[in-house]
Design an enzyme around this catalytic site. Sequence first.
Site, PDB file in Angstrom:
ATOM      1  N   CYS A  20       0.843  -1.199   0.000  1.00 22.28           N
ATOM      2  CA  CYS A  20       0.000   0.000   0.000  1.00 22.28           C
ATOM      3  C   CYS A  20       0.876   1.245   0.000  1.00 22.28           C
ATOM      4  CB  CYS A  20      -0.909   0.020   1.225  1.00 22.28           C
ATOM      5  SG  CYS A  20      -2.091  -1.332   1.319  1.00 22.28           S
ATOM      6  N   ASP A 442      37.416  17.454  16.551  1.00 23.34           N
ATOM      7  CA  ASP A 442      37.985  18.792  16.658  1.00 23.34           C
ATOM      8  C   ASP A 442      38.314  19.031  18.127  1.00 23.34           C
ATOM      9  OD1 ASP A 442      38.545  21.482  15.560  1.00 23.34           O
ATOM     10  OD2 ASP A 442      36.967  22.057  16.957  1.00 23.34           O
ATOM     11  N   ASP A 642      31.814  21.479  16.653  1.00 22.03           N
ATOM     12  CA  ASP A 642      30.861  22.301  17.398  1.00 22.03           C
ATOM     13  C   ASP A 642      29.662  22.734  16.575  1.00 22.03           C
ATOM     14  OD1 ASP A 642      31.819  24.298  15.758  1.00 22.03           O
ATOM     15  OD2 ASP A 642      32.940  25.338  17.305  1.00 22.03           O
ATOM     16  N   ASP A 646      32.961  24.223  12.202  1.00 21.31           N
ATOM     17  CA  ASP A 646      33.360  22.975  11.563  1.00 21.31           C
ATOM     18  C   ASP A 646      32.373  22.515  10.488  1.00 21.31           C
ATOM     19  OD1 ASP A 646      35.561  22.746  13.352  1.00 21.31           O
ATOM     20  OD2 ASP A 646      34.182  22.046  14.890  1.00 21.31           O
TER      21      ASP A 646
END
Length: 757
Positions: A20, A442, A642, A646
């Site tokens: 369906c 990082d 963050d 980045d």
Amino acid sequence: MEPATRTETLDIEGMTCASCASFVEKSLARTPGVQRAVVNFATEKATIDYLPAEASPATLKEAVVKAGYGVLERAPDTSAADRQAAIDQQKARAYRTLRRRFWVAAGLALLIMPLSMLMLWPAAMQRVNMQALNYGLLVLTLPVLLYSGREFYVSAWNGFRHRAANMDTLIAVGTGAAFLYSLAATVVPGWFTRQGLMPEVYYDTTATIIALILLGKLLELRAKTRTSAAIKALMGLQAKTARVVRPDGQEVDVPIGQVQLNDIVLVRPGEKVATDGLIEEGHSAVDEAMLTGESLPVEKRAGDQVFGATLNKTGSFRFRVTKIGADTLLSQIVKLVEDAQGSRAPIQRLADKVSAVFVPTVVVIAILTFVLWFDLAPVESRLPLALVSFVAVLIIACPCALGLATPTAIMVGTGKGAEHGVLIRSAEALEKAHQVNTVLLDKTGTITRGEPAVTDFVPAPGQDAAALLQVVAAVERQSEHPLAEAVVRYADARGATQLPATGFQALEGKGAQAVVDGQPVLIGNFRLLDEAGITLPPAVRQAADALLAQAQTVLYVAVAGQAVGVLGVADTVRDTSAAAIRRLQRMGLEVVMMTGDNPLTAAQVAGQVGITRYFAEVLPADKAGKVKELQAEGRVVAMVGDGINDAPALAQADIGLAMGGGTDVALEAAGITLMRSDLQGVVTAIELSRQTIRIIRQNLFFAFVYNTLGIPVAAGLLYPFFGILLSPMLAAGAMALSSVSVLSNSLRLRGFSPAKN
């Protein structure tokens, strides 16, 4: 320039299986202006990207209706909680209707079954008029078909009109064939006897199959409701009222829907924060666990941000409303989870391809089964054998389990992630995370706190440390420099008395100077003292060299022309970083660090947390290039940053995880957002992904194996060798059990808990 697309989400009514959903999806995809359409059977939602110039919500709804399905209307200005409440009410009504249909079918089947058994009792055959009994069974079976099973036949007819087949087609053809055969044997039994056949009826088969299928649907609907428990819990967190402070000072309790931007709201101990805002007066500890997963309350003061649905613990405060309705953090989280649950994982593509051709293939297999048995079986039993096998193949081959295998696990997995402060943007992101073998972190704001902090305060010999700290803080309180703020935080934490300072002057690139207690004070780098002609005593120089060797920033302090001490300032490592990194390494992942700092600082931080490979002196523009370097080595990279600086690296990575503390930018930055700035969230995301994919694979394996083994048995493959012929009633029970078992397996994810380091 490509025209902008819009996204519309529709709540679909009437879908009974994966076929369906596939048919609705195709109908929407064929609508002019539609760029992409995804229909999720488990959530019963359609997500459509379309061009506003060529399509509209009305044309999208029309396409769904033309396909034979319904659309639950949404009021445009209702909140997520109100929309969910409307959907829940509609589903509750559907559940009650389904339950009534089941009990009617079950009750009549319990009458039909024993009456049908009379045909197997020789003594009863002599006393009962079989034709009258058959007519009685016909009368009892008609309500089962016309009321309890009506939707199967209506859906099958709609599918036939649109040249489509779904699960209801299999049920309708199977039970319809058994009923029509029985009807003919009841009305014209003489024709059967003239052909040398017993006029047997299968009313019990028809009624019992419908009852069992409805029972399976009841259990399935209940289990599907549990898969969305997490998002319902999120919606239920919102406060119902807010205590608004009017301009005249009057405090009024108003429904949350009447709160306006810039209203001042009072929050007392034990109350929920009504919506997002900034504290203007007061302080408290606020429990944000429902949003971030952090168990410890967070201290809040004037100027701090508070979020709706969080719980005020101790003090009272007033805050100014900055966001309401769909703009609040809670609403953004709910929408993110809803979108993720409605998305499609790549692993689901195989199941979608199979489901698209499954029903027509099963119908062909059922017809071939009927023909073979009718041709090869003994004359006296060929029609019953052919009919029973035909019906059993149609009933057991329902593709429900196949359609539920992936989306139900995704629903539970994404909801569970939200409970632990891990927001997963899409099913694709959840699936991709389990393939990661390298985690690139990082440094600043991820491994470290992202803000400077005083790590060491070394007074010169003979200096009173407490008195000197008061002097240093008096100067730094006049400055707005981040290093000065770190010194002030350090002094305040140690209860330093505030002293007045005069003649403050910031010396760019060097430090600051002021007069405290009538004595000139200098605080800054070595250049500041050198230009002032101040020499460093051996003890002060030795302390400074030790701090520099640890890659710390050194602040020199001079009072009245004499160097009297140094402070070491660094971006400190988060308390949980080392443990989380060890956990990732134990999971078989290589952890790599990336930073713009010099190699000495990078080596110091890497050594603290147990990282052996790192990239130093990486400019923001070069971060994505480092991701490419790792990918060129054949690695599947998860980039953790963050969510702001980045962004290019997060986009380049195979999967990006943004440690944004729940900011708006972070919610948009990556495939996964960690609400809490803690690397444990990375561990949670990858563990959850691995467990979810494991559940999906189990579900798909079970669904494929079930149909692979079930169809040949239903077709009678074992009958010539062992005399085993699968009853259509057993086939119906097995079909219902397969769907419920897949749902139950997915619900095991509700017990997920992140491993402790």
